[in-house]
Design an enzyme around this catalytic site. Structure first.
Site, PDB file in Angstrom:
ATOM      1  N   GLU A 131       0.813  -1.170   0.151  1.00  0.00           N
ATOM      2  CA  GLU A 131       0.095   0.018  -0.064  1.00  0.00           C
ATOM      3  C   GLU A 131       0.940   1.319   0.076  1.00  0.00           C
ATOM      4  OE1 GLU A 131      -2.744  -0.662  -1.004  1.00  0.00           O
ATOM      5  OE2 GLU A 131      -4.236  -0.435   0.571  1.00  0.00           O
ATOM      6  N   THR A 184      -6.022   7.644  -5.335  1.00  0.00           N
ATOM      7  CA  THR A 184      -6.035   7.806  -3.929  1.00  0.00           C
ATOM      8  C   THR A 184      -5.266   8.687  -3.374  1.00  0.00           C
ATOM      9  OG1 THR A 184      -6.256   5.152  -3.958  1.00  0.00           O
ATOM     10  CG2 THR A 184      -5.524   6.156  -1.644  1.00  0.00           C
TER      11      THR A 184
END
Length: 309
Positions: A131, A184
Site C-alpha cells: 500500500e 487515492t
C-alpha cells in the site's frame, strides 16, 4: 512445491465513519497471483493482465512483488528465483482495494511457497508495504480484511493493533463502481488537516455506535451510525451524483450508504441479500440517469479473506 496460486478479495475501507480504522472484505471480485520457481535468483514479473499496461513491471515498484521482496529480506532468503503472474480483476483507482488485493495475494502466495513460515497476522506489515508503494501510505484498512477476512478494526498503527469483530450473518454489502477513476493520493490530498471538536465528538459517537450495532445485530443502530461528518462531505464532491445515488440506496432498503475507500465506488449495507440487490439496482439506475455506466457487486461479508487455490 514449485508453484502456487493465491486469491485475495476486494474490500471496503473506511466504512462511513471509520476513516482509516474500519474495513471489511467481500466475496468477489479479487486479484489472483501465480508464482513459479525458477533456477536463477530474483523475483521477476512475467505477466500482468487486466491493468491495460498501466502497472510497473519492475519488481521493486509493483505492490504485488514489493511485499514478496520485503518478506524474503525479513526471512534472510536471497537465493530464491521466482516468476510472478498477476491477474487484476478489478479496476485501478476504484476504491475497492485493488492495490491491497495484489499485495495480499502476493504475500500469501510467497508465504505458501516457502512453507508458511509466518502466520496470517504476521504477514500484515509486509502487505502494508504494498500500500505504501501504491498510495504513499502504509494503511491497513484494505489489506487487513483482504488478508484476514471479516470486519476489521485498526485500533492503533504505532504499535500496530488490529482485530476483527463479529457481524450479523445476514448483513450484506452492495458495492457499485461507476466508470470513473479517482487517484487515492489525490483523494487524501484534499482532506483537511484539522477537524472541529464538534465533528470529532459526532464521529466518535458514530464509530462507537457502528461497532456496537454490528456486534449486537442491532440494525437500527447500524443505520443511525453510518454517518460520516468528516471525510464524506469533502470526498463526495469528486463523485458525480453522489447524493442522489446515496438516497437511492437508502430509499430501496439499504441501512446506509457511503464512499468505499477513496472512491469513486460507493457501498451500501443492507439486511438480507434481496435488500442489497434492490439497493444496487437503484444505485446503478441513478448513475445511468447521469450517463455513467457502473458495475454492481452484491456479497455477504467475506469471513475468510485470502485463500491459496
Amino acid at each position: 512445491m514449485n508453484s502456487v496460486k493465491a486469491f485475495a478479495p476486494a474490500t471496503v475501507a473506511n466504512v462511513s465513519c471509520g476513516f482509516d480504522i474500519f474495513g471489511f472484505a467481500i466475496q468477489e471480485p479479487g486479484d489472483t497471483v501465480e508464482l513459479y520457481k525458477r533456477d536463477e535468483p530474483g523475483i521477476v514479473i512475467t505477466d500482468i493482465t487486466g491493468d491495460e499496461g498501466r502497472l510497473p513491471r519492475q519488481a521493486e515498484k509493483n505492490s504485488v512483488t514489493v511485499v514478496m521482496l520485503a518478506l524474503l529480506k525479513h526471512l534472510g532468503i536471497s537465493d530464491l528465483g521466482c516468476e510472478v503472474v498477476l491477474r487484476k480483476n478489478m479496476p485501478l483507482g476504484s476504491g475497492m482495494g485493488s492495490s491491497a488485493a495484489s499485495a495480499v495475494a502476493g504475500v500469501v502466495a510467497m508465504n505458501e511457497l516457502l512453507g508458511n513460515p509466518l502466520s496470517r497476522k504476521e504477514l500484515l506489515p509486509f502487505a502494508m508495504e504494498g500500500e505504501r508503494i501504491a498510495s504513499g501510505s502504509a494503511h491497513a484498512d484494505n489489506v487487513g480484511p483482504s488478508l484476514l477476512g471479516g470486519f476489521v478494526v485498526i485500533r492503533s498503527y504505532n504499535p500496530l493493533d488490529i482485530f476483527t469483530i463479529p457481524v450479523p450473518d445476514d448483513l450484506c454489502c452492495t458495492l457499485v463502481h461507476p466508470d470513473i477513476e479517482i487517484n487515492t493520493k489525490d483523494a487524501r490530498f484534499i482532506l483537511r488537516n484539522e477537524v472541529s471538536l464538534k465533528n470529532t465528538i459526532a464521529q466518535m459517537g458514530n464509530v462507537a455506535g457502528l461497532v456496537a450495532g454490528l456486534m449486537k445485530a442491532d440494525y437500527d443502530l447500524i443505520s443511525r451510525s453510518m454517518v460520516d461528518v468528516i471525510i464524506e462531505p469533502v470526498r463526495a464532491i469528486l463523485i458525480p451524483e453522489f447524493k442522489n445515488v446515496k438516497q437511492a440506496a437508502i430509499s430501496n432498503g439499504a441501512l446506509g450508504c457511503s464512499i468505499s475507500g477513496a472512491g469513486p465506488s460507493m457501498f451500501a449495507l443492507s439486511r438480507g441479500i434481496e435488500n442489497a440487490k434492490n439497493a444496487g439496482k437503484a444505485m446503478q439506475e441513478r448513475f445511468a440517469s447521469a450517463g455513467i455506466d457502473s458495475a454492481v457487486h452484491v456479497s455477504g461479508i467475506n469471513q475468510g479473506g485470502a485463500v491459496v487455490l
